[in-house]
Design a protein around this motif. Structure first.
Motif, short mmCIF file in Angstrom:
data_model
loop_
_atom_site.label_atom_id
_atom_site.label_comp_id
_atom_site.label_asym_id
_atom_site.label_seq_id
_atom_site.Cartn_x
_atom_site.Cartn_y
_atom_site.Cartn_z
N TYR A 182 -1.99 -3.37 -56.54
CA TYR A 182 -3.13 -4.06 -57.15
C TYR A 182 -2.73 -5.31 -57.93
O TYR A 182 -3.46 -6.31 -57.95
N ALA A 183 -1.54 -5.28 -58.55
CA ALA A 183 -1.16 -6.33 -59.49
C ALA A 183 -1.07 -7.70 -58.85
O ALA A 183 -1.46 -8.71 -59.47
N LYS A 184 -0.55 -7.78 -57.62
CA LYS A 184 -0.41 -9.10 -57.00
C LYS A 184 -1.77 -9.72 -56.72
O LYS A 184 -1.98 -10.92 -56.90
N GLY A 185 -2.71 -8.90 -56.28
CA GLY A 185 -4.05 -9.41 -56.04
C GLY A 185 -4.75 -9.82 -57.32
O GLY A 185 -5.44 -10.85 -57.37
N TYR A 186 -4.56 -9.03 -58.37
CA TYR A 186 -5.12 -9.38 -59.68
C TYR A 186 -4.54 -10.71 -60.15
O TYR A 186 -5.26 -11.56 -60.70
N ALA A 187 -3.24 -10.89 -59.95
CA ALA A 187 -2.59 -12.13 -60.35
C ALA A 187 -3.11 -13.32 -59.56
O ALA A 187 -3.20 -14.44 -60.09
N LEU A 188 -3.47 -13.13 -58.30
CA LEU A 188 -4.07 -14.21 -57.52
C LEU A 188 -5.37 -14.69 -58.18
O LEU A 188 -5.61 -15.90 -58.30
N ASP A 189 -6.20 -13.74 -58.60
CA ASP A 189 -7.45 -14.11 -59.25
C ASP A 189 -7.19 -14.85 -60.56
O ASP A 189 -7.88 -15.83 -60.89
N ARG A 190 -6.19 -14.40 -61.32
CA ARG A 190 -5.86 -15.08 -62.56
C ARG A 190 -5.35 -16.50 -62.28
O ARG A 190 -5.69 -17.45 -62.99
N ALA A 191 -4.54 -16.64 -61.23
CA ALA A 191 -4.03 -17.96 -60.88
C ALA A 191 -5.17 -18.91 -60.52
O ALA A 191 -5.18 -20.08 -60.92
N MET A 192 -6.13 -18.40 -59.77
CA MET A 192 -7.28 -19.23 -59.40
C MET A 192 -8.04 -19.69 -60.64
O MET A 192 -8.39 -20.87 -60.76
#
Length: 352
Positions: A182-192
């Protein structure tokens, strides 16, 4: 075209390839791709920004990489972190007050776990450790059968977690949270979010093969490739449009072989063993809130259900997906097939 990240898990190989170059249009004041790489979440990350402002690009990318470091340190499942403190409390039957961010993340993964019939299950962190997939340097050995049987009998699951505001407890002391899926996908949203705050409108973020697009690369969309699970290079390429995210679960990154059997890091919470029957499963999430997190999560239940994978992608509202089964046969949804350009003649079965 060059490799830039893993499809799933924390390995040094690469599962998705991104068609971009950091040295395009080098003239001063002209739009070009500015790109920086790093290593976090146990994998390679790459942030590419398309702009005519190098100073802005550098500052925005640096802010994203700092956020990745923060998330990695805050929610590591094994090194000391807020998550390990929570897991220690749960193991001793105590309620623990967590940060607002962690509380929100736990609510989210609990909801996503329920959507996927419990097949996405971050509560089985102890099982990850038993199989040796909690480190980057695991050895080919099977878990102690007695310990494995005891954990299976305890049967931790996300529904055991009780979240009351910021106070978290568990009905089952065997619950150990691991955000590896889950963490990598969550980090994608934060990066966006961070890039938009900096005024960046065109970017591509890759965290170990979980990729999200913002805007485009000039007049053309960003373009990514899907790694072949048993051969070097891409199986197919496709455009990735503004707000879309893509993720892959595969048995070809973190795995070991013992007595001719491949054991991958994708663990089935029903059997407490590595899953078999699928080589790789890719999902493309069209623009929606939290598309990055969904791209990380939704491939897991579909991967685990084998031939019934399409039902799982529908549960998550995903129409663009591709599966390579254990024999190397390819199935692809009609929506995704319309986008794909296969790198060689491939007999892919199209389904609705």
């Amino acid at each position: 075209m060059r490799p830039i990240g893993t499809g799933c898990g924390y390995a040094a190989h690469f599962a998705l390839l991104v068609c971009c170059c950091a040295w395009l249009l080098a003239g001063c004041g002209r739009e070009r791709v500015f790109q920086r790489e790093g290593y976090v979440f146990g994998t390679r990350v790459d942030v590419a920004v398309y702009t005519d402002a190098p100073g802005l690009a550098d500052a925005a990318i640096a802010a994203v990489l700092r956020e990745f470091d923060r998330l990695h340190n805050a929610y590591h499942a094994w090194n000391p972190s807020e998550l390990t403190v929570l897991n220690e409390a749960l193991a001793h039957g105590r309620s623990h007050e967590v940060s607002p961010e962690l509380a929100a993340m736990l609510h989210d993964v609990q909801r996503l776990s329920e959507t996927g019939d419990g097949l996405f299950d971050p509560s089985i962190g102890a099982l990850v450790g038993l199989w040796g997939f909690h480190t980057d340097t695991f050895v080919p050995t099977l878990p102690d059968p007695v310990v494995l049987a005891a954990l299976k009998a305890a049967h931790p699951r996300m529904s055991d977690l009780v979240i009351e505001g910021r106070h978290v407890s568990s009905r089952n002391p065997a619950v150990r949270i691991d955000f590896g899926g889950y963490a990598k996908g969550y980090a994608l949203d934060r990066a966006m979010d961070i890039l938009l705050e900096w005024g960046i409108r065109n970017a591509l973020i890759n965290i170990g093969g979980n990729i999200m697009a913002l805007g485009s690369k000039g007049k053309k969309p960003w373009r990514v490739g899907i790694q072949h699970p048993r051969q070097a290079g891409t199986m197919a390429t496709m455009p990735l449009y503004d707000g879309e995210a893509i993720g892959t679960s595969g048995d070809y990154q973190r795995y070991f072989e013992l007595d001719g059997v491949r054991y991958s890091h994708i663990l089935d919470p029903r059997t407490f063993e590595p899953a078999h029957g699928t080589q790789a499963l890719t999902v493309l999430v069209t623009p929606r809130p939290h598309a990055g997190a969904l791209s990380d999560v939704a491939s897991k239940p579909a991967y685990l259900t084998g031939d019934s994978w399409r039902g799982q992608t529908r549960r998550f509202g995903i129409e663009h997906a591709l599966r390579v089964d254990a024999g190397g046969r390819v199935e692809v949804t009609r929506a995704l097939r319309a986008r794909l350009e296969f790198s060689e003649a491939l007999d892919a079965r199209v389904i609705d």
